[in-house]
Design a protein around this motif. Structure first.
Motif, PDB file in Angstrom:
ATOM      1  N   SER A  18       1.371 -85.116  78.980  1.00 38.18           N
ATOM      2  CA  SER A  18       1.294 -83.659  79.016  1.00 38.18           C
ATOM      3  C   SER A  18       2.372 -83.149  79.956  1.00 38.18           C
ATOM      4  O   SER A  18       2.553 -83.685  81.046  1.00 38.18           O
ATOM      5  N   VAL A  19       3.091 -82.111  79.545  1.00 40.15           N
ATOM      6  CA  VAL A  19       4.117 -81.516  80.398  1.00 40.15           C
ATOM      7  C   VAL A  19       3.532 -80.420  81.276  1.00 40.15           C
ATOM      8  O   VAL A  19       4.239 -79.827  82.076  1.00 40.15           O
ATOM      9  N   HIS A  20       2.243 -80.161  81.150  1.00 35.18           N
ATOM     10  CA  HIS A  20       1.587 -79.077  81.880  1.00 35.18           C
ATOM     11  C   HIS A  20       0.795 -79.623  83.066  1.00 35.18           C
ATOM     12  O   HIS A  20       0.401 -80.780  83.097  1.00 35.18           O
ATOM     13  N   TRP A  21       0.574 -78.739  84.050  1.00 34.87           N
ATOM     14  CA  TRP A  21      -0.378 -79.026  85.104  1.00 34.87           C
ATOM     15  C   TRP A  21      -1.310 -77.849  85.230  1.00 34.87           C
ATOM     16  O   TRP A  21      -0.834 -76.734  85.386  1.00 34.87           O
ATOM     17  N   VAL A  35      -8.098 -78.941  79.309  1.00 30.50           N
ATOM     18  CA  VAL A  35      -7.688 -79.678  80.506  1.00 30.50           C
ATOM     19  C   VAL A  35      -8.251 -81.094  80.434  1.00 30.50           C
ATOM     20  O   VAL A  35      -9.431 -81.296  80.136  1.00 30.50           O
ATOM     21  N   GLU A  45      -6.863 -85.432  85.643  1.00 21.33           N
ATOM     22  CA  GLU A  45      -6.709 -84.525  86.766  1.00 21.33           C
ATOM     23  C   GLU A  45      -7.472 -85.049  87.991  1.00 21.33           C
ATOM     24  O   GLU A  45      -6.960 -85.054  89.113  1.00 21.33           O
ATOM     25  N   PRO A  68      -3.074 -81.230  83.362  1.00 17.04           N
ATOM     26  CA  PRO A  68      -2.727 -81.823  82.066  1.00 17.04           C
ATOM     27  C   PRO A  68      -3.598 -81.254  80.942  1.00 17.04           C
ATOM     28  O   PRO A  68      -4.816 -81.181  81.073  1.00 17.04           O
ATOM     29  N   ILE A  69      -2.936 -80.846  79.867  1.00 18.26           N
ATOM     30  CA  ILE A  69      -3.614 -80.253  78.716  1.00 18.26           C
ATOM     31  C   ILE A  69      -3.468 -81.202  77.525  1.00 18.26           C
ATOM     32  O   ILE A  69      -2.367 -81.634  77.195  1.00 18.26           O
TER      33      ILE A  69
END
Length: 187
Positions: A144-147, A155, A160, A149-150
């Motif tokens: 996942s490039v998101h924080w 989430v 996490e 993580p998605i």
């Protein structure tokens, strides 16, 4: 530059069992080589929670020191019996037929490989199974490039939690474009 070493015999035999048993996925070679490298740095007891056909245990065994001990638990008694046969001539590997919690009596672990999502959710229990400085390797995450993580629009609370728990120094590693793992060292 030379190519990585060939697949160890125990890994090949475990992969053959996976094909015979219809397992679609097993521990990736990249993850396996990482497990072997980490096992080479560890003493004491190493463990795999979620044996499957024994591919992870085979990689651990391929790198482990001779004095290290490896234990793994498989819930399916028939499958555990097949895996026990693969490791019959390996003195320092024990395959237990039973739930992953059957390994608690073998703790503390210097290295713990977990590739069962439901087990990863038990962070408090797993933290208590690791010795100080012990390493947990948690497999089968989707990058996942998101924080935070998605994944699939939600989430990933398990990842996490492992990456933010103060009991661990943790990092996520990209194994390939579609797979990552978390390495968490117990402080």
């Amino acid at each position: 530059m030379s190519a990585p070493a060939e697949i160890p015999d125990l890994v090949a035999r475990s992969l053959d069992l996976a094909r015979q048993r219809g397992f679609i996925t097993s521990t990736r070679h990249e993850t396996g080589r990482l497990l072997a490298a980490l096992a080479a740095s560890r003493a004491g007891t190493l463990a795999e929670l979620g044996t499957g056909t024994g591919v992870g245990s085979a990689w651990l065994s391929s790198g482990a020191r001779k004095e290290a001990r490896i234990v793994s638990a498989e819930l399916d008694p028939s499958l555990a019996g097949d895996v026990q046969q693969i490791f019959a001539d390996v003195d320092n590997v024990e395959i237990v037929a039973g739930d992953w919690s059957a390994l608690e009596e073998h703790a503390p672990f210097s290295l713990l490989f977990v590739d069962v999502r439901e087990v990863m959710e038990q962070i408090d229990v797993l933290a208590n199974l690791l010795e100080p400085g012990g390493i947990a390797v948690l497999d089968d995450f989707v990058p996942s490039v998101h924080w935070p993580p998605i994944v699939d629009g939600q989430v990933d609370v398990v990842r996490e939690q492992w990456l933010t728990d103060e009991r661990f120094a943790a990092v996520e590693l990209l194994i390939d474009e579609g797979a990552s793992l978390v390495i968490a060292t117990r402080r």
